[in-house]
Enzyme design. Structure first.
Site, PDB file in Angstrom:
ATOM      1  N   CYS A   2     -48.902 107.277 -68.524  1.00 54.80           N
ATOM      2  CA  CYS A   2     -48.267 106.623 -67.408  1.00 54.80           C
ATOM      3  C   CYS A   2     -47.702 105.496 -67.984  1.00 54.80           C
ATOM      4  O   CYS A   2     -47.946 104.809 -69.272  1.00 54.80           O
ATOM      5  CB  CYS A   2     -49.342 106.135 -66.377  1.00 54.80           C
ATOM      6  SG  CYS A   2     -50.360 107.340 -65.577  1.00 54.80           S
ATOM      7  N   ARG A  27     -44.209 108.579 -71.359  1.00 57.91           N
ATOM      8  CA  ARG A  27     -45.715 108.458 -71.308  1.00 57.91           C
ATOM      9  C   ARG A  27     -46.219 109.132 -70.211  1.00 57.91           C
ATOM     10  O   ARG A  27     -47.264 109.332 -69.810  1.00 57.91           O
ATOM     11  CB  ARG A  27     -45.915 107.000 -71.114  1.00 57.91           C
ATOM     12  CG  ARG A  27     -45.384 106.107 -71.968  1.00 57.91           C
ATOM     13  CD  ARG A  27     -45.602 104.745 -71.405  1.00 57.91           C
ATOM     14  NE  ARG A  27     -47.011 104.281 -71.518  1.00 57.91           N
ATOM     15  CZ  ARG A  27     -47.818 103.890 -72.588  1.00 57.91           C
ATOM     16  NH1 ARG A  27     -47.118 103.486 -73.826  1.00 57.91           N
ATOM     17  NH2 ARG A  27     -49.114 103.560 -72.558  1.00 57.91           N
ATOM     18  N   TRP A  72     -48.566 110.495 -65.363  1.00 61.49           N
ATOM     19  CA  TRP A  72     -49.002 111.680 -65.898  1.00 61.49           C
ATOM     20  C   TRP A  72     -50.258 111.729 -65.530  1.00 61.49           C
ATOM     21  O   TRP A  72     -51.414 110.961 -65.626  1.00 61.49           O
ATOM     22  CB  TRP A  72     -49.207 111.677 -67.511  1.00 61.49           C
ATOM     23  CG  TRP A  72     -49.557 112.777 -68.248  1.00 61.49           C
ATOM     24  CD1 TRP A  72     -48.546 113.710 -68.719  1.00 61.49           C
ATOM     25  CD2 TRP A  72     -50.837 113.332 -68.816  1.00 61.49           C
ATOM     26  NE1 TRP A  72     -49.487 114.662 -69.319  1.00 61.49           N
ATOM     27  CE2 TRP A  72     -50.718 114.349 -69.294  1.00 61.49           C
ATOM     28  CE3 TRP A  72     -52.114 112.755 -68.746  1.00 61.49           C
ATOM     29  CZ2 TRP A  72     -52.018 115.066 -69.870  1.00 61.49           C
ATOM     30  CZ3 TRP A  72     -53.297 113.294 -69.199  1.00 61.49           C
ATOM     31  CH2 TRP A  72     -53.056 114.444 -69.767  1.00 61.49           C
ATOM     32  N   ASN A  98     -52.077 101.921 -65.405  1.00 57.72           N
ATOM     33  CA  ASN A  98     -52.101 103.028 -66.394  1.00 57.72           C
ATOM     34  C   ASN A  98     -53.552 103.002 -67.112  1.00 57.72           C
ATOM     35  O   ASN A  98     -53.875 101.789 -67.562  1.00 57.72           O
ATOM     36  CB  ASN A  98     -51.178 102.494 -67.744  1.00 57.72           C
ATOM     37  CG  ASN A  98     -51.163 103.333 -68.945  1.00 57.72           C
ATOM     38  OD1 ASN A  98     -50.950 102.772 -70.007  1.00 57.72           O
ATOM     39  ND2 ASN A  98     -51.681 104.517 -68.896  1.00 57.72           N
ATOM     40  N   GLY A  99     -54.079 103.980 -66.905  1.00 57.70           N
ATOM     41  CA  GLY A  99     -55.472 103.892 -67.721  1.00 57.70           C
ATOM     42  C   GLY A  99     -56.271 104.717 -66.757  1.00 57.70           C
ATOM     43  O   GLY A  99     -56.067 105.585 -65.961  1.00 57.70           O
ATOM     44  N   GLU A 482     -47.576 122.612 -88.112  1.00 54.07           N
ATOM     45  CA  GLU A 482     -46.345 121.928 -87.463  1.00 54.07           C
ATOM     46  C   GLU A 482     -45.472 122.699 -86.735  1.00 54.07           C
ATOM     47  O   GLU A 482     -45.277 122.608 -85.541  1.00 54.07           O
ATOM     48  CB  GLU A 482     -45.757 121.011 -88.339  1.00 54.07           C
ATOM     49  CG  GLU A 482     -44.555 120.131 -87.611  1.00 54.07           C
ATOM     50  CD  GLU A 482     -44.726 119.354 -86.613  1.00 54.07           C
ATOM     51  OE1 GLU A 482     -45.831 119.216 -86.194  1.00 54.07           O
ATOM     52  OE2 GLU A 482     -43.648 118.817 -86.179  1.00 54.07           O
ATOM     53  N   LYS A 486     -45.135 123.012 -82.641  1.00 50.62           N
ATOM     54  CA  LYS A 486     -43.806 122.726 -82.071  1.00 50.62           C
ATOM     55  C   LYS A 486     -43.216 123.718 -81.216  1.00 50.62           C
ATOM     56  O   LYS A 486     -42.672 123.520 -80.032  1.00 50.62           O
ATOM     57  CB  LYS A 486     -42.726 122.417 -83.232  1.00 50.62           C
ATOM     58  CG  LYS A 486     -41.947 121.368 -83.086  1.00 50.62           C
ATOM     59  CD  LYS A 486     -42.255 119.742 -83.338  1.00 50.62           C
ATOM     60  CE  LYS A 486     -43.523 119.210 -82.910  1.00 50.62           C
ATOM     61  NZ  LYS A 486     -43.839 117.851 -83.292  1.00 50.62           N
ATOM     62  N   GLU A 489     -45.470 124.065 -77.961  1.00 45.01           N
ATOM     63  CA  GLU A 489     -45.488 122.892 -76.984  1.00 45.01           C
ATOM     64  C   GLU A 489     -44.040 123.039 -76.262  1.00 45.01           C
ATOM     65  O   GLU A 489     -43.986 122.395 -75.191  1.00 45.01           O
ATOM     66  CB  GLU A 489     -45.851 121.767 -77.509  1.00 45.01           C
ATOM     67  CG  GLU A 489     -44.800 120.959 -78.672  1.00 45.01           C
ATOM     68  CD  GLU A 489     -45.270 119.885 -79.285  1.00 45.01           C
ATOM     69  OE1 GLU A 489     -46.195 118.853 -78.312  1.00 45.01           O
ATOM     70  OE2 GLU A 489     -44.985 119.212 -80.272  1.00 45.01           O
ATOM     71  N   HIS A 505     -59.021 137.658 -93.395  1.00 42.34           N
ATOM     72  CA  HIS A 505     -60.513 137.487 -92.757  1.00 42.34           C
ATOM     73  C   HIS A 505     -60.319 137.624 -91.234  1.00 42.34           C
ATOM     74  O   HIS A 505     -61.439 137.165 -90.542  1.00 42.34           O
ATOM     75  CB  HIS A 505     -61.080 136.057 -93.368  1.00 42.34           C
ATOM     76  CG  HIS A 505     -61.244 135.947 -94.771  1.00 42.34           C
ATOM     77  ND1 HIS A 505     -61.959 136.602 -95.380  1.00 42.34           N
ATOM     78  CD2 HIS A 505     -60.523 135.336 -95.797  1.00 42.34           C
ATOM     79  CE1 HIS A 505     -61.860 136.468 -96.873  1.00 42.34           C
ATOM     80  NE2 HIS A 505     -60.956 135.464 -97.178  1.00 42.34           N
ATOM     81  N   LYS A 601     -45.785 111.758 -74.599  1.00 44.05           N
ATOM     82  CA  LYS A 601     -45.556 111.568 -75.641  1.00 44.05           C
ATOM     83  C   LYS A 601     -46.625 110.515 -76.245  1.00 44.05           C
ATOM     84  O   LYS A 601     -47.150 110.571 -77.088  1.00 44.05           O
ATOM     85  CB  LYS A 601     -44.323 110.645 -75.813  1.00 44.05           C
ATOM     86  CG  LYS A 601     -43.879 110.347 -77.151  1.00 44.05           C
ATOM     87  CD  LYS A 601     -42.442 110.367 -77.693  1.00 44.05           C
ATOM     88  CE  LYS A 601     -42.586 110.339 -79.107  1.00 44.05           C
ATOM     89  NZ  LYS A 601     -42.729 111.717 -79.926  1.00 44.05           N
TER      90      LYS A 601
HETATM   91  C1  G6P Z   1     -49.065 113.584 -78.178  1.00 51.67           C
HETATM   92  C2  G6P Z   1     -47.606 113.634 -78.430  1.00 51.67           C
HETATM   93  C3  G6P Z   1     -47.448 114.452 -80.009  1.00 51.67           C
HETATM   94  C4  G6P Z   1     -47.776 113.426 -81.030  1.00 51.67           C
HETATM   95  C5  G6P Z   1     -49.530 112.920 -80.619  1.00 51.67           C
HETATM   96  C6  G6P Z   1     -49.789 111.880 -81.424  1.00 51.67           C
HETATM   97  O1  G6P Z   1     -49.709 114.612 -78.262  1.00 51.67           O
HETATM   98  O2  G6P Z   1     -47.099 114.772 -77.762  1.00 51.67           O
HETATM   99  O3  G6P Z   1     -45.983 114.741 -80.224  1.00 51.67           O
HETATM  100  O4  G6P Z   1     -48.021 113.851 -81.969  1.00 51.67           O
HETATM  101  O5  G6P Z   1     -49.337 112.539 -79.129  1.00 51.67           O
HETATM  102  O6  G6P Z   1     -48.872 110.553 -81.107  1.00 51.67           O
HETATM  103  P1  G6P Z   1     -48.769 109.312 -82.096  1.00 51.67           P
HETATM  104  O7  G6P Z   1     -48.108 108.456 -81.181  1.00 51.67           O
HETATM  105  O8  G6P Z   1     -50.518 108.987 -82.218  1.00 51.67           O
HETATM  106  O9  G6P Z   1     -48.373 109.889 -83.272  1.00 51.67           O
END
Ligand code: G6P
Length: 606
Positions: A2, A27, A72, A98-99, A482, A486, A489, A505, A601
């Site tokens: 949030c 957020r 969120w 937020n929290g 990665e 990507k 998501e 395996h 994010k």
């Molecule tokens: C969330 C985001 C990711 C990011 C991760 C860690 O899951 O969606 O894209 O890699 O948090 O975030 P940070 O800000 O700690 O790199």
């Protein structure tokens, strides 16, 4: 997660808060709401994004104070009722939060028994009713907030507005970020500095257990534990607001992929010695005296930042005489680890706010480890918690899926490795060779980005497949992870990554002609081994997409060509192609690329 924004001053509070919320949508973006006060009080909430909230304000509104929220969901589904601001029974007290309030159920029970009527299923709403309850018992507004803050447990960044004292916003934080921006006869409060930069570059970062009482004439910061006044330092942060715009790109994500070369240049700037025989990292210089007995380095982070940690592990092991570990922060913090002054914990985080990374770091610090941060967002909580650190200077990253931040984190790790290795056994010529090659990487990425039409064609060819593997060995394993993350998501297709040697395996059982496999095999020391794994897939009719600078004679279904480089630098060249692929694949499906479903994010809840 949030995001919260509050404003009071001479400008139009509605406009400022809405703009601020847009900047915080990374957020959370499932619902949002705002309360503003001018000629009258106006409260509006909606499911959806800030642009949907804007739609609800057809006519011009005059308001000089207000608070807003972008959500969120944690407690309670995504509904208008659960969207913030929440309010008390009389609709006098409004809060955005937020929290997570961990003891909300017991508090709610007591309040309901006293006759309070709740509108939502959230944990946050108890805060408004608690304040109301104390006011009903005869306390003034500030004292009621004070008492409430000492009753609630959990994490919070809070903004509170009282219709009966419409000149004031009270703010408080514990474990969730909160910044106060100080303008001329105007103030703004927000979860991070981006909205602050709408009116000023002078700001104060609130710390845990602090509350700010802000009115149009000034502000006061106090501890809500002992009620004592606190003198806080104002910091100046010049955040170029224009770098948070899309600048002609369809999405932030593709803009940020195209910023990968410049992100590397920014991370490198001023950190390579003139003769290129080493690096200069101020944060490490500051704590180097503590590193004399260093034995172990633990790299920790979440999501994409964790893949940077994994890359860092393989890189550091190659050049440094220490035990190196890479740990997912949400796991690390609950394990029994022996920390001591011979251990350096490096936290990697774009936002500097990820709660799991922050908590793992605090735990390590409390138990005696030396801590260091590789952070993108200046002034963020992790940046302020570590003993020392370095900023990556990748610039604001707005798309939820992290791209340029990862590239800059890898660059930072290479600089750190060289700094430490030169204090150990690395020869000046070896450092020079790496750094000269590293300086060529931005242009090599520009070349890869110039070939985007080939990746668009590849995405078109593969668009109907529902399952993907991504394989790599050693330095290419974090790249494979990665690539898979990507794609899943932002496209919502099933994708998984494996160390290429591990396929036999188990995972290879799934391979048939409907299961495309990305093989990341640059011309490095494991090239031949990975190509053998590729052949094992082809033998089972699997479709293969090979990313490399060297192609075998046997026919491969699809090839993505990259320029050559040093083994340790290849991830900087293979990752951008996978970022482009994930982006164009999702774009063909016409999905919400910058704001994928269920994600945010900055993850500030556990
Ligand atoms: C969330 C985001 C990711 C990011 C991760 C860690 O899951 O969606 O894209 O890699 O948090 O975030 P940070 O800000 O700690 O790199």
């Amino acid at each position: 997660m949030c995001g919260i924004v509050g404003y009071l001053g001479k400008r139009n509070a509605l406009e400022i808060i809405l703009k601020g919320l847009e900047k915080l949508e990374y957020r959370g973006y499932d619902s949002c709401g705002i309360v503003v006060y001018g000629e009258k009080l106006i409260l509006k909430k909606t499911v959806g994004m800030v642009k949907d909230l804007k739609e609800l304000f057809k006519e011009k509104i005059k308001a000089d104070i207000g608070i807003g929220h972008t959500r969120w969901a944690t407690h309670g589904g995504v509904t208008e009722f659960n969207a913030h601001p929440h309010f008390d029974c009389q609709k006098n007290i409004f809060i955005v939060h937020n929290g997570i309030i961990e003891n909300y159920q017991e508090l709610k029970k007591i309040l309901v028994n006293k006759g309070h009527l709740f509108n939502s299923e959230t944990d946050s709403e108890v805060i408004a009713h608690l304040i109301e309850d104390f006011i009903n018992q005869g306390d003034n507004f500030e004292a009621s907030v004070h008492k409430t803050l000492n009753l609630i447990q959990g994490t919070f960044a809070l903004l509170i507005f009282n219709k009966n004292e419409p000149n004031k916003i009270i703010a408080a934080r514990f474990s969730s970020p909160l910044v106060l921006g100080i303008g001329k006869n105007e103030f703004i409060l927000a979860s991070d500095p981006l909205p602050i930069s709408l009116i000023t570059d002078r700001m104060i970062f609130l710390d845990d257990s602090e509350m700010a009482i802000v009115n149009k004439e000034g502000y006061e910061i106090k501890s809500y534990v002992n009620n004592l006044k606190i003198d806080k330092k104002t910091v100046g942060l010049d955040l170029k607001v224009k770098t948070t715009e899309k600048e002609g790109f369809k999405h932030y994500m593709i803009k940020e992929i195209f910023e990968e070369p410049i992100a590397i240049e920014n991370t490198l700037r001023g950190r390579i010695l003139k003769d290129k025989t080493g690096t200069k990292i101020r944060g490490l210089e500051e704590i180097y005296h503590k590193l004399k007995n260093l034995k172990r380095i633990i790299l920790t982070g979440c999501g994409t930042a964790y893949y940077a940690c994994l890359y860092g592990k393989y890189l550091f092991e190659e050049f440094l005489p220490y035990i190196i570990e890479a740990e997912i922060a949400s796991e690390l913090r609950y394990r029994k680890i022996n920390y001591d002054q011979e251990t350096l914990v490096i936290a990697i985080s774009q936002s500097g706010e990820t709660i799991d990374t922050l908590e793992a770091l605090k735990e390590a610090k409390n138990k005696g480890a030396i801590t260091f941060g590789i952070i993108n967002v200046p002034g963020s909580t992790i940046a302020r918690t570590v003993d020392a650190g370095m900023y990556t200077y990748a610039g604001p990253e707005m798309a939820v899926a992290s791209t340029k931040a990862l590239i800059s984190q890898i660059t930072a790790l290479i600089l750190i490795m060289i700094y430490l290795a030169r204090k150990n056994l690395m020869k000046p010529e070896e450092a020079k060779n790496i750094l000269e090659e590293l300086e060529k990487i931005p242009d090599k990425i520009r070349y890869i980005l110039g070939q985007e039409s080939l990746i668009i064609d590849l995405a078109k060819n593969l668009i109907n497949y529902k399952n993907f593997y991504f394989l790599g060995r050693k330095f290419s394993l974090p790249v494979a992870l990665e690539g898979a993350l990507k794609l899943k998501e932002i496209s919502y297709v099933h994708s998984e990554a494996y160390p290429a040697g591990e396929m036999k395996h188990g995972p290879i059982a799934l391979i048939d002609e409907n299961f495309p496999v990305f093989v990341i095999a640059p011309n490095d020391s494991l090239y031949q081994k990975t190509i053998s794994n590729l052949e094992e897939i082809r033998a089972r009719k699997g479709k293969v997409i090979l990313i490399s600078d060297k192609f075998p004679e046997n026919k491969i279904d699809y090839l993505i060509s990259i320029p050559s480089s040093l083994e340790i630098l290849y991830p900087l060249l293979t990752i951008p192609s996978l970022h482009l692929f994930a982006y164009y694949f999702a774009n063909l499906l016409d999905l919400s690329i910058d704001r994928p479903r269920n994600l945010a994010k900055s993850v500030t809840v556990e």
